[in-house]
Motif scaffolding. Structure first.
Motif, PDB file in Angstrom:
ATOM      1  N   THR A   1      51.914  35.692  -1.030  1.00 32.12           N
ATOM      2  CA  THR A   1      52.660  35.642   0.230  1.00 32.12           C
ATOM      3  C   THR A   1      52.315  34.327   0.924  1.00 32.12           C
ATOM      4  OG1 THR A   1      52.613  38.043   0.457  1.00 32.12           O
ATOM      5  CG2 THR A   1      53.119  36.771   2.427  1.00 32.12           C
ATOM      6  N   LEU A   2      53.353  33.522   1.190  1.00 29.62           N
ATOM      7  CA  LEU A   2      53.145  32.192   1.748  1.00 29.62           C
ATOM      8  C   LEU A   2      53.939  32.029   3.035  1.00 29.62           C
ATOM      9  CD1 LEU A   2      53.516  30.030  -1.493  1.00 29.62           C
ATOM     10  CD2 LEU A   2      51.465  31.145  -0.588  1.00 29.62           C
ATOM     11  N   THR A   3      53.429  31.185   3.926  1.00 23.75           N
ATOM     12  CA  THR A   3      54.170  30.859   5.141  1.00 23.75           C
ATOM     13  C   THR A   3      54.179  29.354   5.364  1.00 23.75           C
ATOM     14  OG1 THR A   3      52.274  31.006   6.653  1.00 23.75           O
ATOM     15  CG2 THR A   3      53.527  33.042   6.253  1.00 23.75           C
ATOM     16  N   ILE A   4      55.259  28.905   5.999  1.00 26.46           N
ATOM     17  CA  ILE A   4      55.347  27.553   6.551  1.00 26.46           C
ATOM     18  C   ILE A   4      55.862  27.695   7.982  1.00 26.46           C
ATOM     19  CG2 ILE A   4      55.618  26.344   4.366  1.00 26.46           C
ATOM     20  CD1 ILE A   4      58.610  26.288   4.816  1.00 26.46           C
ATOM     21  N   ASP A   5      55.610  26.689   8.808  1.00 33.90           N
ATOM     22  CA  ASP A   5      55.963  26.800  10.224  1.00 33.90           C
ATOM     23  C   ASP A   5      56.874  25.669  10.658  1.00 33.90           C
ATOM     24  OD1 ASP A   5      54.067  24.643  11.867  1.00 33.90           O
ATOM     25  OD2 ASP A   5      53.224  25.284   9.957  1.00 33.90           O
TER      26      ASP A   5
ATOM     27  N   GLN B   1      62.271  34.057   8.416  1.00 34.78           N
ATOM     28  CA  GLN B   1      61.542  34.049   9.689  1.00 34.78           C
ATOM     29  C   GLN B   1      60.804  35.373   9.866  1.00 34.78           C
ATOM     30  OE1 GLN B   1      63.780  32.235  12.766  1.00 34.78           O
ATOM     31  NE2 GLN B   1      62.545  33.098  14.430  1.00 34.78           N
ATOM     32  N   ALA B   2      59.479  35.292  10.077  1.00 33.01           N
ATOM     33  CA  ALA B   2      58.643  36.497  10.135  1.00 33.01           C
ATOM     34  C   ALA B   2      57.947  36.676  11.476  1.00 33.01           C
ATOM     35  CB  ALA B   2      57.588  36.450   9.019  1.00 33.01           C
TER      36      ALA B   2
ATOM     37  N   PHE C   1      52.648  22.814  -3.002  1.00 33.39           N
ATOM     38  CA  PHE C   1      51.888  23.881  -2.355  1.00 33.39           C
ATOM     39  C   PHE C   1      52.144  25.222  -3.037  1.00 33.39           C
ATOM     40  CE2 PHE C   1      52.603  27.207   1.018  1.00 33.39           C
ATOM     41  CZ  PHE C   1      51.277  27.615   1.117  1.00 33.39           C
ATOM     42  N   ILE C   2      53.397  25.523  -3.332  1.00 32.43           N
ATOM     43  CA  ILE C   2      53.721  26.800  -3.970  1.00 32.43           C
ATOM     44  C   ILE C   2      53.033  26.917  -5.328  1.00 32.43           C
ATOM     45  CG2 ILE C   2      55.595  28.133  -5.022  1.00 32.43           C
ATOM     46  CD1 ILE C   2      57.401  27.099  -2.737  1.00 32.43           C
ATOM     47  N   GLU C   3      53.050  25.858  -6.128  1.00 33.47           N
ATOM     48  CA  GLU C   3      52.406  25.910  -7.438  1.00 33.47           C
ATOM     49  C   GLU C   3      50.890  26.045  -7.297  1.00 33.47           C
ATOM     50  OE1 GLU C   3      53.907  26.276 -10.376  1.00 33.47           O
ATOM     51  OE2 GLU C   3      55.688  26.443  -9.091  1.00 33.47           O
ATOM     52  N   ASP C   4      50.327  25.370  -6.314  1.00 28.48           N
ATOM     53  CA  ASP C   4      48.889  25.487  -6.069  1.00 28.48           C
ATOM     54  C   ASP C   4      48.543  26.920  -5.662  1.00 28.48           C
ATOM     55  OD1 ASP C   4      46.226  24.014  -5.599  1.00 28.48           O
ATOM     56  OD2 ASP C   4      46.541  25.000  -3.666  1.00 28.48           O
ATOM     57  N   ALA C   5      49.378  27.503  -4.800  1.00 27.66           N
ATOM     58  CA  ALA C   5      49.143  28.882  -4.360  1.00 27.66           C
ATOM     59  C   ALA C   5      49.230  29.858  -5.527  1.00 27.66           C
ATOM     60  CB  ALA C   5      50.149  29.258  -3.273  1.00 27.66           C
ATOM     61  N   LYS C   6      50.196  29.638  -6.415  1.00 29.40           N
ATOM     62  CA  LYS C   6      50.318  30.508  -7.586  1.00 29.40           C
ATOM     63  C   LYS C   6      49.063  30.444  -8.442  1.00 29.40           C
ATOM     64  CE  LYS C   6      55.368  30.407  -8.148  1.00 29.40           C
ATOM     65  NZ  LYS C   6      56.492  29.905  -8.980  1.00 29.40           N
TER      66      LYS C   6
ATOM     67  N   GLU D   1      56.847  31.211  12.167  1.00 31.16           N
ATOM     68  CA  GLU D   1      56.325  31.264  10.807  1.00 31.16           C
ATOM     69  C   GLU D   1      57.433  31.825   9.921  1.00 31.16           C
ATOM     70  OE1 GLU D   1      53.467  30.283   9.569  1.00 31.16           O
ATOM     71  OE2 GLU D   1      52.373  29.850  11.436  1.00 31.16           O
ATOM     72  N   PHE D   2      57.706  31.121   8.849  1.00 28.93           N
ATOM     73  CA  PHE D   2      58.652  31.588   7.845  1.00 28.93           C
ATOM     74  C   PHE D   2      57.867  32.016   6.615  1.00 28.93           C
ATOM     75  CE2 PHE D   2      61.341  29.393  10.708  1.00 28.93           C
ATOM     76  CZ  PHE D   2      62.621  29.901  10.537  1.00 28.93           C
ATOM     77  N   GLN D   3      58.167  33.202   6.097  1.00 24.65           N
ATOM     78  CA  GLN D   3      57.371  33.829   5.046  1.00 24.65           C
ATOM     79  C   GLN D   3      58.192  33.981   3.766  1.00 24.65           C
ATOM     80  OE1 GLN D   3      54.347  37.302   5.638  1.00 24.65           O
ATOM     81  NE2 GLN D   3      56.336  38.265   5.364  1.00 24.65           N
ATOM     82  N   ARG D   4      57.516  33.791   2.642  1.00 26.92           N
ATOM     83  CA  ARG D   4      58.144  34.015   1.328  1.00 26.92           C
ATOM     84  C   ARG D   4      57.163  34.738   0.438  1.00 26.92           C
ATOM     85  NH1 ARG D   4      60.175  29.273  -2.907  1.00 26.92           N
ATOM     86  NH2 ARG D   4      60.003  30.556  -4.789  1.00 26.92           N
ATOM     87  N   LYS D   5      57.644  35.759  -0.215  1.00 26.67           N
ATOM     88  CA  LYS D   5      56.835  36.487  -1.200  1.00 26.67           C
ATOM     89  C   LYS D   5      57.172  35.954  -2.582  1.00 26.67           C
ATOM     90  CE  LYS D   5      56.882  40.620   1.667  1.00 26.67           C
ATOM     91  NZ  LYS D   5      57.273  42.052   1.757  1.00 26.67           N
TER      92      LYS D   5
END
Length: 344
Positions: free
Chosen positions: A118-122, A148-149, A107-112, A337-341
């Motif tokens: 900015t991505l989130t998972i729950d 955690q956001a 998912f991260i590579e696809d998003a890039k 929701e956990f967020q990563r930039k």
């Protein structure tokens, strides 16, 4: 244990769609059996009829032709083009083998590749005296650099939670507070055409008004075309919007809105509360309580199979939590929701 291949789920691949749904079913049974069960029609038809405002691939981890995990992802198409989200599920029989990490990294590579930063998972969490939940999801998110956001509370309400006399008294108090300044309008299904524009305007304020914690999301602009496209999707999926609004008689504008979503499936006992919103200039008149009680009655009258309505609210949304508690909503658990930039 390797031999994992991650593929984007093709809605026409009936066998893999059924196998992916089995992952959802098994994960639900293991992780949160008290919560609403995954719905086959909603899952399979949702693949065929995607959200018109979002690109939503589902990535499936496959071993020996069978799904062992999946990541349901979403990327807004209109605003918030920096953003992407995913919800990751691994079959209980295949956990602790790195499959969740493989799906997340995919998912991260696809998003890039899509330029998302900015991505989130729950994940579910234990909340107060609700059902105790595993910390595995939280630890997984933190291990992969997500913070955690936004925290929310999941609640359920029996459709007959209140005694009829208590419900009527609450309704009459809300009607008195609202006075005669508002016209109350309800419907099931598509928004009536003459109300589409005003409903699009109030929908466009949702992300400005609801608590978002530390999530970096800007307002959405909802227009008539998008509202009608979403109505088309709901019809195709057998999802019924049960909706009640308040119209300011002085302006003709919708100033408060609530909706519950119920499936046409006569065997499915759960429905889902959507956003309830009241224009800031019209708060203090108990419109939220008024609309939610009237809408609850519509659900009872038209969807007798529904026994519970489910909602989640940000933990800091005290006004809506207060309304829900008065209506009989009880805590099941929490979630976050956990967020990563990502690096630019």
């Amino acid at each position: 244990m390797s031999n994992i291949q991650i593929v984007e789920l093709d809605p026409a691949d009936d066998d893999l769609v059924a196998s992916a749904f089995e992952v959802l079913r098994a994960a639900h049974a293991a992780d949160a059996p008290e919560a609403p069960a995954p719905h086959w029609g909603n899952f399979s038809l949702g693949l065929v009829h995607p959200d018109p405002a979002e690109h939503g691939p589902t990535f499936v981890a496959v071993r020996d032709g069978e799904a062992v995990g999946l990541a349901e992802a979403g990327y807004p198409r209109r605003e918030n083009l920096h953003f992407g989200w995913a919800s990751i599920h691994v079959h209980p029989d295949h956990r602790r083998q790195g499959i969740g990490s493989d799906l997340l990294n995919h998912f991260i590579e696809d998003a890039k590749r899509r330029g998302r930063t900015t991505l989130t998972i729950d994940t579910r969490l234990t909340w107060e005296d609700g059902v105790e939940r595993s910390k595995a999801g939280q630890l997984f998110a933190e291990k992969h650099g997500f913070e955690q956001a936004l925290t929310w509370i999941n609640r359920r309400c029996a459709v007959d939670a209140l005694e009829p006399e208590a419900e009527q008294a609450l309704l009459e108090q809300a009607q008195a507070a609202a006075g005669d300044a508002y016209e109350i309008v309800s419907w099931i299904g598509r928004t009536p055409e003459h109300l589409v524009d005003t409903m699009a305007r109030i929908d466009s304020t949702i992300l400005e008004e609801v608590p978002l914690g530390d999530l970096e999301l800007g307002p959405e602009t909802i227009d008539a075309e998008l509202k009608n496209a979403r109505a088309d999707r709901n019809e195709a999926m057998g999802v019924n919007a049960v909706q009640t609004i308040a119209i300011d008689k002085a302006t003709g504008e919708a100033v408060a809105n609530t909706a519950v979503f119920a499936y046409s499936d006569p065997e499915y006992p759960d429905a889902f509360q959507g956003i309830t919103i009241v224009n800031p200039a019209h708060r203090g008149h108990r419109l939220g309580t008024l609309l939610k009680i009237l809408n609850l009655r519509l659900v009872r009258e038209n969807f007798p199979q529904v026994r519970h309505i489910w909602t989640d609210n940000a933990d800091v949304n005290a006004p809506m939590i207060g309304i829900n508690v008065a209506l009989g909503y009880e805590i099941l658990d929490g979630g976050a929701e956990f967020q990563r930039k990502l690096d630019a």
